[in-house]
Scaffold this motif. Structure first.
Motif, mmCIF file in Angstrom:
data_model
loop_
_atom_site.group_PDB
_atom_site.id
_atom_site.type_symbol
_atom_site.label_atom_id
_atom_site.label_comp_id
_atom_site.label_asym_id
_atom_site.label_seq_id
_atom_site.Cartn_x
_atom_site.Cartn_y
_atom_site.Cartn_z
ATOM 1 N N VAL A 145 0.842 -1.197 0.000
ATOM 2 C CA VAL A 145 0.000 0.000 0.000
ATOM 3 C C VAL A 145 0.879 1.250 0.000
ATOM 4 O O VAL A 145 0.594 2.229 -0.709
ATOM 5 C CB VAL A 145 -0.947 -0.002 1.207
ATOM 6 C CG1 VAL A 145 -1.741 1.294 1.274
ATOM 7 C CG2 VAL A 145 -1.888 -1.196 1.148
ATOM 8 N N MET A 146 1.949 1.222 0.781
ATOM 9 C CA MET A 146 2.878 2.348 0.794
ATOM 10 C C MET A 146 3.488 2.568 -0.582
ATOM 11 O O MET A 146 3.694 3.715 -1.006
ATOM 12 C CB MET A 146 3.991 2.108 1.819
ATOM 13 C CG MET A 146 4.847 3.319 2.096
ATOM 14 S SD MET A 146 3.949 4.635 2.949
ATOM 15 C CE MET A 146 3.879 3.959 4.617
ATOM 16 N N ALA A 147 3.763 1.481 -1.303
ATOM 17 C CA ALA A 147 4.295 1.607 -2.661
ATOM 18 C C ALA A 147 3.288 2.307 -3.567
ATOM 19 O O ALA A 147 3.654 3.188 -4.362
ATOM 20 C CB ALA A 147 4.648 0.225 -3.210
ATOM 21 N N MET A 148 2.020 1.914 -3.457
ATOM 22 C CA MET A 148 0.985 2.555 -4.266
ATOM 23 C C MET A 148 0.826 4.031 -3.910
ATOM 24 O O MET A 148 0.623 4.886 -4.789
ATOM 25 C CB MET A 148 -0.347 1.827 -4.074
ATOM 26 C CG MET A 148 -0.347 0.386 -4.531
ATOM 27 S SD MET A 148 0.018 0.238 -6.292
ATOM 28 C CE MET A 148 -0.078 -1.543 -6.501
ATOM 29 N N VAL A 149 0.935 4.360 -2.634
ATOM 30 C CA VAL A 149 0.804 5.755 -2.196
ATOM 31 C C VAL A 149 1.946 6.598 -2.750
ATOM 32 O O VAL A 149 1.735 7.719 -3.251
ATOM 33 C CB VAL A 149 0.765 5.836 -0.658
ATOM 34 C CG1 VAL A 149 0.846 7.285 -0.186
ATOM 35 C CG2 VAL A 149 -0.508 5.197 -0.126
ATOM 36 N N THR A 150 3.171 6.084 -2.674
ATOM 37 C CA THR A 150 4.309 6.846 -3.197
ATOM 38 C C THR A 150 4.198 7.045 -4.708
ATOM 39 O O THR A 150 4.551 8.109 -5.225
ATOM 40 C CB THR A 150 5.624 6.134 -2.863
ATOM 41 O OG1 THR A 150 5.609 4.789 -3.380
ATOM 42 C CG2 THR A 150 5.856 6.091 -1.360
ATOM 43 N N ILE A 151 3.713 6.036 -5.423
ATOM 44 C CA ILE A 151 3.521 6.186 -6.866
ATOM 45 C C ILE A 151 2.480 7.267 -7.160
ATOM 46 O O ILE A 151 2.682 8.126 -8.030
ATOM 47 C CB ILE A 151 3.095 4.845 -7.493
ATOM 48 C CG1 ILE A 151 4.259 3.852 -7.478
ATOM 49 C CG2 ILE A 151 2.609 5.047 -8.921
ATOM 50 C CD1 ILE A 151 3.891 2.468 -7.965
ATOM 51 N N TYR A 152 1.374 7.229 -6.416
ATOM 52 C CA TYR A 152 0.303 8.208 -6.651
ATOM 53 C C TYR A 152 0.773 9.632 -6.355
ATOM 54 O O TYR A 152 0.494 10.557 -7.141
ATOM 55 C CB TYR A 152 -0.904 7.872 -5.780
ATOM 56 C CG TYR A 152 -2.030 8.873 -5.903
ATOM 57 C CD1 TYR A 152 -2.861 8.892 -7.027
ATOM 58 C CD2 TYR A 152 -2.251 9.814 -4.900
ATOM 59 C CE1 TYR A 152 -3.874 9.834 -7.145
ATOM 60 C CE2 TYR A 152 -3.262 10.741 -5.003
ATOM 61 C CZ TYR A 152 -4.078 10.755 -6.130
ATOM 62 O OH TYR A 152 -5.078 11.682 -6.241
ATOM 63 N N VAL A 153 1.506 9.797 -5.238
ATOM 64 C CA VAL A 153 1.894 11.146 -4.828
ATOM 65 C C VAL A 153 3.027 11.689 -5.688
ATOM 66 O O VAL A 153 2.935 12.785 -6.273
ATOM 67 C CB VAL A 153 2.296 11.160 -3.336
ATOM 68 C CG1 VAL A 153 2.858 12.527 -2.944
ATOM 69 C CG2 VAL A 153 1.106 10.808 -2.456
ATOM 70 N N PHE A 154 4.117 10.941 -5.787
ATOM 71 C CA PHE A 154 5.337 11.485 -6.401
ATOM 72 C C PHE A 154 5.414 11.264 -7.914
ATOM 73 O O PHE A 154 6.132 12.001 -8.592
ATOM 74 C CB PHE A 154 6.567 10.871 -5.733
ATOM 75 C CG PHE A 154 6.717 11.229 -4.292
ATOM 76 C CD1 PHE A 154 7.179 12.478 -3.921
ATOM 77 C CD2 PHE A 154 6.369 10.329 -3.304
ATOM 78 C CE1 PHE A 154 7.314 12.817 -2.592
ATOM 79 C CE2 PHE A 154 6.499 10.655 -1.962
ATOM 80 C CZ PHE A 154 6.964 11.911 -1.604
ATOM 81 N N ALA A 155 4.719 10.250 -8.431
ATOM 82 C CA ALA A 155 4.791 9.980 -9.870
ATOM 83 C C ALA A 155 3.580 10.524 -10.625
ATOM 84 O O ALA A 155 3.729 11.076 -11.714
ATOM 85 C CB ALA A 155 4.923 8.476 -10.110
ATOM 86 N N ILE A 156 2.399 10.371 -10.036
ATOM 87 C CA ILE A 156 1.183 10.773 -10.751
ATOM 88 C C ILE A 156 0.808 12.218 -10.443
ATOM 89 O O ILE A 156 0.634 13.036 -11.353
ATOM 90 C CB ILE A 156 0.024 9.815 -10.405
ATOM 91 C CG1 ILE A 156 0.362 8.385 -10.871
ATOM 92 C CG2 ILE A 156 -1.269 10.306 -11.044
ATOM 93 C CD1 ILE A 156 -0.681 7.360 -10.521
#
Length: 318
Positions: A145-156
């Protein structure tokens, strides 16, 4: 039996047990590599011929002993699917996993050390409670879940970093570092909590010791007392936990490497399990187990560097 001989014997027994269990578990999975190689159009005779060519028709105990004998000669076998030597395949993937572990643990220490020191120095204050509240909130989030959050915040949302992909270090060092920031951060945001809590607990006890009171009585500034006198003797448990985390992350890289499309040993292992490529699975498990044991052996050696009393006891034979 000397200490080194005992550790070598322990390593051999651990490797034997882990590889044997893994070999038999993979063998019990439905399907095999022969079915994947033959494809859907292959008949029973063709599948049987492929199994005979690969040696899959032999008893599992015999195949394991043959694999073990080959390992003792320094040969990990050849992949059923690609025909490439397993050692070369793992050697090409292992640097990616090692870089991921180093980046993630560096980030975790970057978060844990200042937080643990400040939390211990300001024990039972509002700052201490605030740091612990953030830590528990971070630790309660699963790694994927933390991986998905970091992708959403910093990549998307922010578009600062790439969400997936990998660039070799020799091709572009900056792009290589960027490809590891989000995977490393997703691991560090979970792992730093344990390191911080352990350091905080040990440093609280260290700050009550007589030599700390003596340092304060000499008029040393608080930062010097914390960093030069209190931090070093408070790091024994921290180093132990850090070693356990590094060894564990060798096996847990599967999830992160799959999410971020990193071509590491974790992703190689999961692909080999799906393909029933037993020799690749065995090679990956062997490397992970050896790495875990060697990291923890290195932690034991670091104790002597941090605490001269341990070196003196070893020299005296006590």
């Amino acid at each position: 039996m000397t200490t080194i001989e005992a550790k070598c014997l322990r390593l051999a027994l651990v490797l034997l047990a882990v590889t044997a269990v893994t070999f038999f578990m993979v063998d019990r999975l439905p399907g095999d590599a022969a079915c994947l190689i033959g494809g859907e159009i292959a008949g029973a005779d063709q599948i049987a011929a492929i199994r005979a060519e690969l040696g899959l028709d032999r008893p599992v105990v015999r195949r394991y002993l043959e694999w073990l004998a080959a390992v003792l000669r320094g040969h990990l076998g050849v992949s059923y699917l690609t025909g490439e030597p397993v050692a070369e395949t793992i050697g090409a993937r292992l640097p990616v996993t090692l870089e991921l572990i180093l980046v993630s643990q560096a980030m975790a220490l970057f978060l844990a050390l200042p937080a643990g020191i400040v939390s211990a120095y300001r024990c039972n204050t509002g700052m201490d409670r605030g740091i612990n509240a953030v830590a528990f909130a971070s630790f309660s989030v699963p790694g994927f879940v933390m991986a998905m959050v970091t992708i959403y915040v910093f990549a998307i949302r922010l578009d600062w970093l790439p969400a997936t992909g990998y660039t070799p270090l020799v091709r572009n060092p900056w792009a290589n570092l960027q490809s590891f920031v989000l995977p490393g951060l997703s691991i560090a945001l979970v792992e730093w909590v344990v390191l911080m809590r352990v350091l905080r607990s040990d440093m609280i006890g260290t700050l009550q010791q007589d030599f700390i009171l003596m340092a304060r009585a000499k008029g040393l500034p608080p930062w010097k007392v914390l960093l030069q006198h209190a931090l070093r003797p408070s790091c024994f448990t921290l180093i132990t936990i850090l070693g356990l985390q590094i060894g564990r992350l060798l096996g847990e890289a599967v999830v992160v490497e799959t999410i971020f499309a990193l071509p590491g040993i974790g992703r190689l292992l999961i692909d080999a399990v799906y393909a029933r490529d037993v020799l690749v699975v065995q090679g990956c498990v062997l490397v992970i187990t050896v790495g875990y044991v060697l990291v923890n052996t290195g932690v034991d050696l670091l104790y002597g560097i941090l605490d001269p009393r341990l070196r003196r006891r070893t020299a005296d034979g006590r």
